[in-house]
Design a protein around this motif. Structure first.
Motif, short mmCIF file in Angstrom:
data_model
loop_
_atom_site.label_atom_id
_atom_site.label_comp_id
_atom_site.label_asym_id
_atom_site.label_seq_id
_atom_site.Cartn_x
_atom_site.Cartn_y
_atom_site.Cartn_z
N PRO A 145 34.35 -109.42 33.91
CA PRO A 145 34.07 -108.02 33.56
C PRO A 145 33.79 -107.16 34.79
CG PRO A 145 32.80 -109.55 32.21
CD PRO A 145 33.39 -110.34 33.33
N VAL A 146 34.28 -105.92 34.77
CA VAL A 146 33.99 -105.00 35.87
C VAL A 146 32.56 -104.49 35.71
CG1 VAL A 146 36.39 -104.31 36.10
CG2 VAL A 146 34.89 -103.01 34.60
N GLN A 147 31.96 -104.14 36.83
CA GLN A 147 30.59 -103.64 36.83
C GLN A 147 30.61 -102.11 36.80
OE1 GLN A 147 27.83 -105.65 36.59
NE2 GLN A 147 29.39 -107.24 36.33
N ILE A 148 29.99 -101.56 35.79
CA ILE A 148 29.89 -100.10 35.66
C ILE A 148 28.48 -99.69 36.05
CG2 ILE A 148 30.06 -98.16 34.04
CD1 ILE A 148 31.94 -99.97 32.36
N CYS A 149 28.35 -98.63 36.84
CA CYS A 149 27.01 -98.27 37.31
C CYS A 149 26.48 -96.98 36.69
CB CYS A 149 26.97 -98.19 38.84
SG CYS A 149 27.94 -96.88 39.57
N GLY A 150 27.26 -96.33 35.83
CA GLY A 150 26.75 -95.13 35.17
C GLY A 150 27.77 -94.55 34.22
N MET A 151 27.28 -93.72 33.29
CA MET A 151 28.17 -93.14 32.29
C MET A 151 27.70 -91.75 31.91
SD MET A 151 29.61 -94.95 28.95
CE MET A 151 30.88 -94.15 27.99
N ILE A 152 28.67 -90.82 31.82
CA ILE A 152 28.38 -89.44 31.43
C ILE A 152 29.07 -89.15 30.11
CG2 ILE A 152 28.63 -87.00 32.05
CD1 ILE A 152 28.75 -87.91 35.00
N PHE A 153 28.30 -88.72 29.11
CA PHE A 153 28.84 -88.27 27.83
C PHE A 153 28.81 -86.75 27.81
CE2 PHE A 153 27.46 -92.54 26.49
CZ PHE A 153 28.53 -92.94 25.71
N ASP A 154 29.97 -86.13 27.73
CA ASP A 154 30.07 -84.67 27.66
C ASP A 154 30.45 -84.29 26.23
OD1 ASP A 154 31.03 -81.98 27.75
OD2 ASP A 154 31.33 -82.16 29.90
N SER A 155 29.51 -83.64 25.51
CA SER A 155 29.73 -83.22 24.12
C SER A 155 30.04 -84.41 23.22
CB SER A 155 30.88 -82.21 24.04
OG SER A 155 30.68 -81.13 24.92
N ALA A 156 29.31 -85.48 23.40
CA ALA A 156 29.54 -86.70 22.63
C ALA A 156 28.34 -87.63 22.77
CB ALA A 156 30.81 -87.39 23.14
N PRO A 157 28.30 -88.68 21.90
CA PRO A 157 29.17 -88.90 20.74
C PRO A 157 28.56 -88.29 19.48
CG PRO A 157 27.83 -90.84 21.10
CD PRO A 157 27.43 -89.82 22.16
N GLY A 158 29.38 -88.17 18.44
CA GLY A 158 28.90 -87.61 17.19
C GLY A 158 29.39 -88.39 16.00
N ASP A 159 28.69 -88.31 14.90
CA ASP A 159 29.10 -89.00 13.68
C ASP A 159 30.38 -88.40 13.13
OD1 ASP A 159 27.04 -90.87 13.57
OD2 ASP A 159 25.68 -89.47 12.57
N ARG A 160 31.09 -89.19 12.37
CA ARG A 160 32.34 -88.75 11.78
C ARG A 160 32.05 -87.86 10.57
NH1 ARG A 160 36.04 -93.59 10.11
NH2 ARG A 160 34.73 -93.54 8.25
N ARG A 161 32.54 -86.62 10.61
CA ARG A 161 32.31 -85.67 9.53
C ARG A 161 33.61 -84.95 9.18
NH1 ARG A 161 27.59 -85.18 12.51
NH2 ARG A 161 25.64 -85.38 11.31
N VAL A 162 33.75 -84.60 7.92
CA VAL A 162 34.97 -83.93 7.46
C VAL A 162 35.13 -82.57 8.14
CG1 VAL A 162 36.18 -82.94 5.48
CG2 VAL A 162 34.95 -85.11 5.24
N LEU A 163 34.05 -81.79 8.18
CA LEU A 163 34.12 -80.46 8.78
C LEU A 163 34.42 -80.54 10.27
CD1 LEU A 163 33.88 -77.42 8.48
CD2 LEU A 163 31.39 -77.62 8.81
N THR A 188 43.50 -83.16 7.63
CA THR A 188 42.14 -83.71 7.52
C THR A 188 42.02 -84.63 6.31
OG1 THR A 188 41.17 -81.76 8.58
CG2 THR A 188 39.70 -83.13 7.26
N ILE A 189 42.53 -84.18 5.18
CA ILE A 189 42.48 -84.98 3.95
C ILE A 189 43.25 -86.29 4.14
CG2 ILE A 189 43.19 -85.09 1.54
CD1 ILE A 189 42.74 -82.04 1.41
N SER A 190 44.42 -86.19 4.75
CA SER A 190 45.24 -87.39 4.97
C SER A 190 44.53 -88.39 5.89
CB SER A 190 46.59 -87.00 5.58
OG SER A 190 47.30 -86.13 4.74
N ILE A 191 43.93 -87.89 6.96
CA ILE A 191 43.27 -88.77 7.91
C ILE A 191 42.03 -89.40 7.29
CG2 ILE A 191 41.98 -88.81 10.09
CD1 ILE A 191 43.97 -86.67 11.11
N ILE A 192 41.27 -88.64 6.51
CA ILE A 192 40.09 -89.18 5.86
C ILE A 192 40.47 -90.31 4.90
CG2 ILE A 192 38.29 -88.68 4.16
CD1 ILE A 192 37.56 -87.77 6.94
N LEU A 193 41.55 -90.12 4.15
CA LEU A 193 42.03 -91.16 3.23
C LEU A 193 42.48 -92.40 4.02
CD1 LEU A 193 44.07 -89.03 0.64
CD2 LEU A 193 41.82 -90.12 0.31
N LEU A 194 43.16 -92.17 5.13
CA LEU A 194 43.60 -93.29 5.96
C LEU A 194 42.41 -94.05 6.52
CD1 LEU A 194 45.79 -94.88 7.50
CD2 LEU A 194 45.68 -93.12 9.29
#
Length: 304
Positions: A145-163, A188-194
């Protein structure tokens, strides 16, 4: 198979794969003198033979010309950058391909001998977080495994919501497209069903094989339980209409309880993945200070 030009130039950008459009940028050997007029006010703790690498993973529908503006923050300060955005179709409906994409990105790191460098991920929105989830999966399955020394989340993460999904699809299609709202609603409807069908299959598969590893379709589920403890920076806003700030804060609080060094910057009145546009100075300072702290810890730990 990788396709690298024989006239590869360390200061230019090139796609690194025939099927995945990666872009890698190396700093010029004299970047300090070349960037005299640029925002080069921050100098990283850095080992010249082991230059840090920032992997930027774009949001769904992100064009590389926009991601390039973020990578320039790090390039102007002497770091190597890799940019990649997963195809929209693989983020929404042909998602089984994400496993292979994650493996290919990890293979790229090995092929370029970047696995010995300090690595920092900068992921944007759930699209970037979802892609990172599969890179992390490939990394956990790797014998080295590669060694990661830090992580930046920009506008994330968020729960999955229809809206939120509807707004994301609308943004990808663009306001100028005719019948945007109707098309977005149908998609949106198609993806939610999938997704509901995929969730049912995953549940059945894990019921029959409980020892197997399930890749969650919601980034907040898998990523909050990662075993890693590298520092994480969260950049978000209360004005974000795609991912509520409460999702980010709950996720960050959970990671903090897991023993992770969590840092948070809540910007005023900035839209989804537009914090840099509205608050450039604060944004640059926040990401640079975070990465510098990560690198200081990394180099002290490995005695470089």
């Amino acid at each position: 198979m990788h396709s690298m030009s024989a006239t590869y130039n360390r200061v230019d950008e090139y796609p690194m794969d025939d099927t995945l459009e990666y872009f890698i940028k190396f700093p010029s050997p004299n970047f300090k003198t070349e960037s005299q007029g640029a925002e080069s006010d921050y100098v990283f703790v850095c080992n010249e033979t082991n230059v840090p690498i920032v992997l930027l993973l774009g949001w769904a529908g992100c064009q590389d010309k926009y991601l390039m503006k973020y990578s320039k923050i790090y390039e102007d300060r002497g770091l190597i950058t890799i940019r990649y955005t997963a195809p929209v179709e693989n983020l929404f409906w042909k998602r089984t391909a994400m496993v292979q994409i994650g493996e290919k990105i990890l293979k790229l790191i090995y092929d370029m001998n970047f696995d010995s460098h300090p690595l920092i991920f900068h992921v944007f929105s759930n699209g970037g977080a979802f892609l990172y989830q599969h890179i992390a999966l490939a990394n956990r399955r790797s014998k080295k495994p590669v060694q990661i020394c830090g992580m930046i989340f920009d506008s994330a993460p968020g729960d999955r919501r229809v809206l939120g999904l509807f707004r994301a699809i609308s943004a990808i299609l663009g306001k100028e497209k005719r019948f945007n709202s109707l098309i977005s609603a149908l998609m949106t409807i198609s993806i939610i069903l999938l997704w509901a069908f995929e969730d049912s299959c995953n549940y059945l598969r894990n019921f029959l094989r409980p020892w197997g590893y399930e890749v969650q379709t919601n980034p907040t589920h898998n990523l909050k339980s990662e075993s890693n403890e590298w520092p994480q920076l969260f950049l978000y806003s209360k004005e974000d209409r795609l991912i509520p700030y409460t999702d980010v804060e709950k996720f960050a609080a959970y990671r903090r309880k897991c023993g992770v060094d969590v840092r948070m910057v809540c910007f005023d009145r900035s839209e989804h993945v537009k914090h840099y546009i509205r608050h450039p100075q604060q944004y640059v300072y926040s990401v640079c200070k975070f990465i510098n702290d990560c690198l200081t810890t990394y180099y002290n730990k490995f005695h470089y």
